[in-house]
Design a protein around this motif. Structure first.
Motif, PDB file in Angstrom:
ATOM      1  N   GLU A  70       0.804  -1.221   0.000  1.00  0.00           N
ATOM      2  CA  GLU A  70       0.000   0.000   0.000  1.00  0.00           C
ATOM      3  C   GLU A  70       0.846   1.286   0.000  1.00  0.00           C
ATOM      4  OE1 GLU A  70      -0.594  -2.656   1.670  1.00  0.00           O
ATOM      5  OE2 GLU A  70      -2.745  -3.089   1.669  1.00  0.00           O
ATOM      6  N   ASP A  71       0.331   2.258  -0.732  1.00  0.00           N
ATOM      7  CA  ASP A  71       0.905   3.605  -0.695  1.00  0.00           C
ATOM      8  C   ASP A  71      -0.091   4.509   0.030  1.00  0.00           C
ATOM      9  OD1 ASP A  71       2.521   5.850  -1.249  1.00  0.00           O
ATOM     10  OD2 ASP A  71       1.324   6.306  -3.052  1.00  0.00           O
ATOM     11  N   HIS A  72       0.379   5.181   1.071  1.00  0.00           N
ATOM     12  CA  HIS A  72      -0.496   6.047   1.864  1.00  0.00           C
ATOM     13  C   HIS A  72      -0.149   7.506   1.564  1.00  0.00           C
ATOM     14  CE1 HIS A  72      -1.293   2.443   4.340  1.00  0.00           C
ATOM     15  NE2 HIS A  72      -0.005   2.220   4.199  1.00  0.00           N
ATOM     16  N   LEU A  73      -1.151   8.307   1.348  1.00  0.00           N
ATOM     17  CA  LEU A  73      -0.914   9.740   1.153  1.00  0.00           C
ATOM     18  C   LEU A  73      -1.670  10.485   2.252  1.00  0.00           C
ATOM     19  CD1 LEU A  73       0.534  11.740  -0.680  1.00  0.00           C
ATOM     20  CD2 LEU A  73      -1.566  11.909  -2.026  1.00  0.00           C
ATOM     21  N   CYS A  74      -0.918  11.217   3.093  1.00  0.00           N
ATOM     22  CA  CYS A  74      -1.528  11.927   4.219  1.00  0.00           C
ATOM     23  C   CYS A  74      -1.634  13.409   3.888  1.00  0.00           C
ATOM     24  CB  CYS A  74      -0.657  11.812   5.458  1.00  0.00           C
ATOM     25  SG  CYS A  74      -0.845  10.299   6.325  1.00  0.00           S
ATOM     26  N   ASP A  75      -2.787  13.941   4.125  1.00  0.00           N
ATOM     27  CA  ASP A  75      -2.975  15.370   3.910  1.00  0.00           C
ATOM     28  C   ASP A  75      -2.577  16.124   5.183  1.00  0.00           C
ATOM     29  OD1 ASP A  75      -3.682  17.896   3.306  1.00  0.00           O
ATOM     30  OD2 ASP A  75      -5.833  17.517   3.106  1.00  0.00           O
ATOM     31  N   LEU A  76      -1.456  16.829   5.119  1.00  0.00           N
ATOM     32  CA  LEU A  76      -0.994  17.617   6.272  1.00  0.00           C
ATOM     33  C   LEU A  76      -0.945  19.096   5.887  1.00  0.00           C
ATOM     34  CD1 LEU A  76       1.951  15.534   7.818  1.00  0.00           C
ATOM     35  CD2 LEU A  76      -0.450  15.583   8.474  1.00  0.00           C
ATOM     36  N   SER A  77      -1.988  19.540   5.185  1.00  0.00           N
ATOM     37  CA  SER A  77      -1.942  20.932   4.724  1.00  0.00           C
ATOM     38  C   SER A  77      -1.864  21.916   5.892  1.00  0.00           C
ATOM     39  CB  SER A  77      -3.126  21.243   3.818  1.00  0.00           C
ATOM     40  OG  SER A  77      -4.269  20.588   4.256  1.00  0.00           O
ATOM     41  N   THR A  78      -2.329  21.501   7.068  1.00  0.00           N
ATOM     42  CA  THR A  78      -2.211  22.363   8.247  1.00  0.00           C
ATOM     43  C   THR A  78      -0.749  22.707   8.526  1.00  0.00           C
ATOM     44  OG1 THR A  78      -4.081  21.151   9.115  1.00  0.00           O
ATOM     45  CG2 THR A  78      -2.941  22.586  10.654  1.00  0.00           C
ATOM     46  N   LEU A  79       0.142  21.735   8.274  1.00  0.00           N
ATOM     47  CA  LEU A  79       1.573  21.982   8.487  1.00  0.00           C
ATOM     48  C   LEU A  79       2.062  23.136   7.617  1.00  0.00           C
ATOM     49  CD1 LEU A  79       4.304  21.112   9.739  1.00  0.00           C
ATOM     50  CD2 LEU A  79       4.509  19.433   7.911  1.00  0.00           C
ATOM     51  N   GLY A  80       1.567  23.185   6.385  1.00  0.00           N
ATOM     52  CA  GLY A  80       1.935  24.281   5.497  1.00  0.00           C
ATOM     53  C   GLY A  80       1.420  25.611   6.020  1.00  0.00           C
ATOM     54  N   LEU A  81       0.221  25.577   6.625  1.00  0.00           N
ATOM     55  CA  LEU A  81      -0.380  26.816   7.119  1.00  0.00           C
ATOM     56  C   LEU A  81       0.361  27.362   8.330  1.00  0.00           C
ATOM     57  CD1 LEU A  81      -4.195  25.974   6.904  1.00  0.00           C
ATOM     58  CD2 LEU A  81      -2.876  27.473   5.409  1.00  0.00           C
ATOM     59  N   ILE A  82       0.814  26.452   9.218  1.00  0.00           N
ATOM     60  CA  ILE A  82       1.446  26.948  10.452  1.00  0.00           C
ATOM     61  C   ILE A  82       2.929  27.207  10.293  1.00  0.00           C
ATOM     62  CG2 ILE A  82      -0.259  25.881  11.989  1.00  0.00           C
ATOM     63  CD1 ILE A  82       1.800  23.683  12.545  1.00  0.00           C
ATOM     64  N   SER A  83       3.545  26.726   9.203  1.00  0.00           N
ATOM     65  CA  SER A  83       4.987  26.945   9.048  1.00  0.00           C
ATOM     66  C   SER A  83       5.242  27.619   7.712  1.00  0.00           C
ATOM     67  CB  SER A  83       5.728  25.616   9.127  1.00  0.00           C
ATOM     68  OG  SER A  83       5.250  24.741   8.137  1.00  0.00           O
ATOM     69  N   GLN A  84       5.310  28.915   7.757  1.00  0.00           N
ATOM     70  CA  GLN A  84       5.516  29.685   6.530  1.00  0.00           C
ATOM     71  C   GLN A  84       6.987  29.629   6.136  1.00  0.00           C
ATOM     72  OE1 GLN A  84       3.172  31.594   4.584  1.00  0.00           O
ATOM     73  NE2 GLN A  84       1.819  30.199   5.647  1.00  0.00           N
ATOM     74  N   THR A  85       7.342  28.701   5.271  1.00  0.00           N
ATOM     75  CA  THR A  85       8.732  28.592   4.841  1.00  0.00           C
ATOM     76  C   THR A  85       8.780  28.674   3.327  1.00  0.00           C
ATOM     77  OG1 THR A  85       8.882  26.240   4.378  1.00  0.00           O
ATOM     78  CG2 THR A  85       9.002  26.895   6.682  1.00  0.00           C
ATOM     79  N   ALA A  86       9.994  28.648   2.820  1.00  0.00           N
ATOM     80  CA  ALA A  86      10.157  28.763   1.372  1.00  0.00           C
ATOM     81  C   ALA A  86       9.598  27.550   0.632  1.00  0.00           C
ATOM     82  CB  ALA A  86      11.632  28.958   1.030  1.00  0.00           C
ATOM     83  N   LEU A  87       9.418  26.424   1.340  1.00  0.00           N
ATOM     84  CA  LEU A  87       8.881  25.245   0.656  1.00  0.00           C
ATOM     85  C   LEU A  87       7.386  25.321   0.492  1.00  0.00           C
ATOM     86  CD1 LEU A  87      10.795  22.132   2.053  1.00  0.00           C
ATOM     87  CD2 LEU A  87      11.153  23.369  -0.062  1.00  0.00           C
ATOM     88  N   THR A  88       6.721  26.060   1.383  1.00  0.00           N
ATOM     89  CA  THR A  88       5.263  26.046   1.358  1.00  0.00           C
ATOM     90  C   THR A  88       4.654  27.409   1.030  1.00  0.00           C
ATOM     91  OG1 THR A  88       5.280  26.421   3.742  1.00  0.00           O
ATOM     92  CG2 THR A  88       5.089  24.142   3.021  1.00  0.00           C
ATOM     93  N   SER A  89       5.468  28.442   0.953  1.00  0.00           N
ATOM     94  CA  SER A  89       4.911  29.750   0.609  1.00  0.00           C
ATOM     95  C   SER A  89       5.860  30.421  -0.369  1.00  0.00           C
ATOM     96  CB  SER A  89       4.765  30.601   1.878  1.00  0.00           C
ATOM     97  OG  SER A  89       6.040  30.896   2.396  1.00  0.00           O
TER      98      SER A  89
END
Ligand code: ZN
Length: 237
Positions: A70-89
């Motif tokens: 199995e391949d699992h894909l987890c949605d952690l979009s909250t992590l992007g919202l709380i950590s404004q870094t060059a990878l996510t913003s």
């Protein structure tokens, strides 16, 4: 029946390191699952790369891929919202005043490993595999072995399960990582990594270099390219 130590879950992002770790795991464990995280990366290129790599592995390495589950894909979009870094913003990729690059998502690997362990716990898996590396690491403290040892202990205590975190690339530099790919899977694996794994922070898939696709200028491309050149000059093929 397979023991828990025969099963592994690989943190698989679609990048060079995690693709190699996945292949490494397929050669060692009878049952290998993969997990990826969507945390609002600036580009979804790497999530697309994951799917392509899984499909290519099945096509090119049918023997190893029989263990791929199995391949699992987890949605952690909250992590992007709380950590404004060059990878996510849209923050510029550079070194911040703290000395860490602005691509640092605070605690990202700690969070990923907790989710991987939660899934592993339910699925009877004790081995977590990740491409963390402290040799070339971009200053990310959650890639260090000491951090991961502490986290493995916390997971064992907190979930009452004998978790192990395997990091096959921990002490390799990028040239040695290329060499390991060639050793484990030969030119077919190196070729797969060049063509399909994604590293570039800017999500550039338009320019093809000897070492693969990328802008060629961001820190991730720079590391991948320098490692490739060092490996090539050490062992011309
Ligand atoms: Zn790049």
């Amino acid at each position: 029946m397979t023991s828990h130590q025969d099963k592994a879950i690989v943190l698989f992002s679609g990048g060079q390191d995690s693709t190699l770790c996945l292949f490494w795991a397929l050669q060692r464990y009878a049952h290998v699952e993969t997990i990826g995280f969507n945390y609002g990366q600036r580009h979804h290129v790497e999530l697309t790369a994951r799917k392509i790599i899984l499909s290519k592995l099945r096509e090119i390495f049918p023997n190893e891929s029989r263990k791929l589950r199995e391949d699992h894909l987890c949605d952690l979009s909250t992590l992007g919202l709380i950590s404004q870094t060059a990878l996510t913003s849209k923050t510029q990729i550079e070194i911040s005043a703290s000395g860490l690059p602005t691509t640092f998502v605070p605690g990202r690997n700690l969070i990923f490993l907790n989710f991987a362990a939660a899934i592993a716990w339910r699925r009877g898996i004790d081995v977590l595999v990740g491409g963390m590396c402290e040799t070339d690491y971009s200053g990310y403290p959650d890639c260090r072995r000491a951090t991961l040892d502490a986290q493995a202990e916390a997971l064992r205590l907190g979930m009452e399960r004998d978790f192990h975190i395997e990091t096959p690339l921990m002490h390799l530099d990028k040239a040695e990582t290329w060499a390991l790919a060639e050793t484990l899977g030969g030119p077919r694996l190196t070729h797969l990594i060049i063509e399909h794994s994604h590293t570039c922070y800017l999500g550039d898939r338009s320019t093809r270099h000897d070492w693969g696709y990328g802008c060629g200028a961001c820190p991730a491309c720079d590391l991948r390219a320098k490692g490739w050149q060092k490996w090539q000059s050490a062992s011309p093929t």
